[in-house]
Design an enzyme around this catalytic site. Structure first.
Site, PDB file in Angstrom:
ATOM      1  N   GLY A 270       0.824  -1.193   0.000  1.00  0.00           N
ATOM      2  CA  GLY A 270       0.000   0.000   0.000  1.00  0.00           C
ATOM      3  C   GLY A 270       0.863   1.250   0.000  1.00  0.00           C
ATOM      4  O   GLY A 270       2.097   1.186   0.093  1.00  0.00           O
ATOM      5  N   GLU A 295      -0.777  -2.528  -6.886  1.00  0.00           N
ATOM      6  CA  GLU A 295      -1.648  -1.481  -7.409  1.00  0.00           C
ATOM      7  C   GLU A 295      -0.847  -0.266  -7.847  1.00  0.00           C
ATOM      8  O   GLU A 295      -1.062   0.292  -8.900  1.00  0.00           O
ATOM      9  CB  GLU A 295      -2.531  -1.003  -6.250  1.00  0.00           C
ATOM     10  CG  GLU A 295      -3.950  -1.320  -6.332  1.00  0.00           C
ATOM     11  CD  GLU A 295      -4.644  -0.824  -5.079  1.00  0.00           C
ATOM     12  OE1 GLU A 295      -5.687  -1.381  -4.824  1.00  0.00           O
ATOM     13  OE2 GLU A 295      -4.164   0.087  -4.384  1.00  0.00           O
ATOM     14  N   ILE A 365      -6.315   1.315  10.152  1.00  0.00           N
ATOM     15  CA  ILE A 365      -6.597   2.288  11.204  1.00  0.00           C
ATOM     16  C   ILE A 365      -6.531   1.613  12.571  1.00  0.00           C
ATOM     17  O   ILE A 365      -5.936   2.127  13.510  1.00  0.00           O
ATOM     18  CB  ILE A 365      -7.968   2.950  10.979  1.00  0.00           C
ATOM     19  CG1 ILE A 365      -7.907   3.848   9.729  1.00  0.00           C
ATOM     20  CG2 ILE A 365      -8.410   3.748  12.196  1.00  0.00           C
ATOM     21  CD1 ILE A 365      -9.239   4.441   9.321  1.00  0.00           C
ATOM     22  N   ASN A 385     -10.726   7.393   3.689  1.00  0.00           N
ATOM     23  CA  ASN A 385     -10.524   7.359   2.234  1.00  0.00           C
ATOM     24  C   ASN A 385     -11.378   6.278   1.580  1.00  0.00           C
ATOM     25  O   ASN A 385     -12.215   6.563   0.753  1.00  0.00           O
ATOM     26  CB  ASN A 385      -9.046   7.124   1.906  1.00  0.00           C
ATOM     27  CG  ASN A 385      -8.152   8.224   2.457  1.00  0.00           C
ATOM     28  OD1 ASN A 385      -8.579   9.367   2.583  1.00  0.00           O
ATOM     29  ND2 ASN A 385      -6.933   7.879   2.790  1.00  0.00           N
TER      30      ASN A 385
END
Length: 507
Positions: A270, A295, A365, A385
């Site tokens: 990420g 990604e 989180i 997000n």
């Protein structure tokens, strides 16, 4: 491709126009597919012109809102500009704009947070309604009408195929040497006609270097010259470095145990400072001939390519700092041999992730005692997000790793809590949790075993006594002993935080 002229088909020369004129071709209530992913490759002129048109309409008392579908997050010129004028009725699938976020959490904008691998196919299936207009940034248009993709691919292939009308922004700030870096696969079909995707290694080319577009659908071409909104990452802090150290030690352990090959398996990472710290650690580590099937390509992966550790990277977009973007452009001919940018329906495809055996590393989180992970919501109700592609990877990865500092808000908030009030990744999809305190390997553990390992390995020492007390009392008082909880207290920590108190205080 000529550096001077990026719009080569004569048929399109007559459709060149200003951004204002192109925006005038968009109507209220249109569903618009916009290019863009992590602040790369998004249209930069038409959205701003559209926002001005909306503002004028609202001032005259006329309603003007549209639906905005993208690949992922974009930038202030798109999400921010449209949100600021209250011009977005529905947004999907992922955003990171503060104005957008405020409107969503205030109930003034509808938002669908879905897995990135689902977006294109949901549009093909007709689940999201009709796509009226595609607004897509490209690096150029070749003589035969093929489009040279820019620094992100995202859902552009689907937008161009599905939209009734197409507006192209041809951005001369995009490097013309991008031609050849993309792999656009056109073999996907609707059920029951699907065929296996013939990709067995991250570096396999299975598609075309350009995007197809029916030029009869192109209603406007807008020439621009504007850079992407690149993100400068902070240097890794102590917590990020410690988290990276735990992950690198774990990967070395897995190699020694024979559960990973010496060159590991394809990496997915990420975006963020912790991820970059892990990648920086890999640059100094013992692993060679690494690959990535991810990604987003960020600074750390570019560094790994440059130092020779990363042999090949497959992604759908760039997410680079200004310095890394300058290096990328200066050495693009070399990077093009070791990077492919693909549509996100391929980069995030669950079957490919599982078949390739991806090692997935994503931020979160918070996590609870049993390994359920919240990666999207603050205090259970406020979106940050979105889930992005983390679920695509976590559910299907060979190793599913989630990481976060153990505390937030200067130690007032514990990122290990009794129960997460919002769950994005269930305990079934989470194998490894990491904080700066340590790493919890949850594989093969029952819920009660997980709870003890998470408390002792991942929770901050300041919060361990309260977590131990909660778990001990839950084990004693919970009606069910498989996943013990005190339902009357499960969210008490979050209620304390909402009152501005320290989590676990007085528990």
């Amino acid at each position: 491709m000529s550096h001077e002229s990026r719009v080569l088909p004569p048929a399109l020369r007559g459709r060149l126009m200003s951004a204002d004129a192109a925006a005038a071709l968009i109507h209220p209530d249109d569903h618009i597919g916009m290019s863009g992913f992590t602040g790369a490759g998004y249209p930069k002129a038409v959205p701003k012109a559209l926002a001005q048109r909306m503002q004028a309409a609202h001032a005259a008392g006329a309603p003007f809102k549209v639906g905005i579908w993208t690949g992922a997050s974009t930038a202030p010129e798109l999400d921010g500009a449209l949100a600021a004028v209250d011009g977005v009725e529905m947004r999907l699938p992922y955003q990171s704009d503060p104005v957008c976020r405020q409107r969503i959490n205030a109930g003034q904008m509808e938002y669908i947070d879905i897995h990135l691998s689902h977006v294109a196919q949901f549009v093909w299936f007709g689940f999201l309604g009709h796509l009226d207009v595609a607004v897509v940034e490209v690096a150029g248009i070749l003589e035969d009408g093929r489009l040279v993709p820019s620094t992100s691919v995202g859902n552009n292939k689907t937008w161009l195929e599905q939209a009734d009308k197409v507006i192209l922004e041809v951005n001369t700030a995009q490097n013309p040497q991008l031609l050849g870096m993309h792999d656009i696969y056109y073999g996907t079909q609707l059920p029951p006609h699907r065929q296996p995707i013939p990709l067995v290694r991250p570096g396999d080319r299975i598609g075309e270097t350009t995007l197809r577009c029916d030029l009869d659908k192109v209603i406007a071409v807008v020439e621009t010259h504007a850079p992407d909104r690149n993100t400068n990452f902070a240097a890794p802090d102590d917590n990020s470095v410690r988290i990276a150290g735990h992950i690198l030690e774990f990967l070395s352990h897995e190699v020694r145990k024979g559960r990973l090959p010496a060159e590991l398996l394809p990496l997915q990472s990420g975006v963020g400072n912790i991820a970059n710290a892990v990648l920086a650690g890999l640059a100094d580590g013992p692993f060679e001939q690494l690959t990535a099937f991810t990604e987003v390509l960020q600074d750390g992966m570019l560094d790994l390519i440059r130092c020779g550790k990363l042999a090949f990277a497959s992604a759908t977009a760039l997410s680079l700092s200004n310095a890394a973007m300058a290096d990328f452009n200066a050495n693009l001919a070399d990077y093009r041999r070791r990077i492919l940018l693909r549509p996100q329906e391929i980069s995030n495809h669950p079957e490919l992730i599982r078949r390739l055996g991806v090692v997935s590393m994503n931020g979160m989180i918070e996590a609870d005692l049993y390994g359920n992970v919240n990666s999207t919501h603050l205090m259970g109700t406020q979106i940050m997000n979105g889930i992005g592609g983390s679920g695509d990877f976590a559910r299907n990865a060979y190793l599913s790793i989630f990481m976060t500092p153990s505390t937030a808000k200067n130690g007032l908030i514990s990122c290990i809590v009794p129960m997460t009030p919002h769950v994005d990744h269930t305990e079934h999809d989470v194998q490894i949790l990491v904080t700066e305190q340590g790493l919890a390997d949850l594989r093969g553990l029952s819920p009660k075993q997980r709870a003890q390992v998470i408390i002792e390995r991942c929770a901050h020492p300041d919060f361990r006594p309260a977590l131990r007390d909660y778990y001990r009392r839950a084990l004693d008082q919970s009606p069910g002993k498989h996943t013990p909880h005190l339902l009357q207290e499960a969210f008490a920590w979050h209620l304390q935080a909402l009152r501005g108190e320290r989590m676990g205080h007085g528990a």
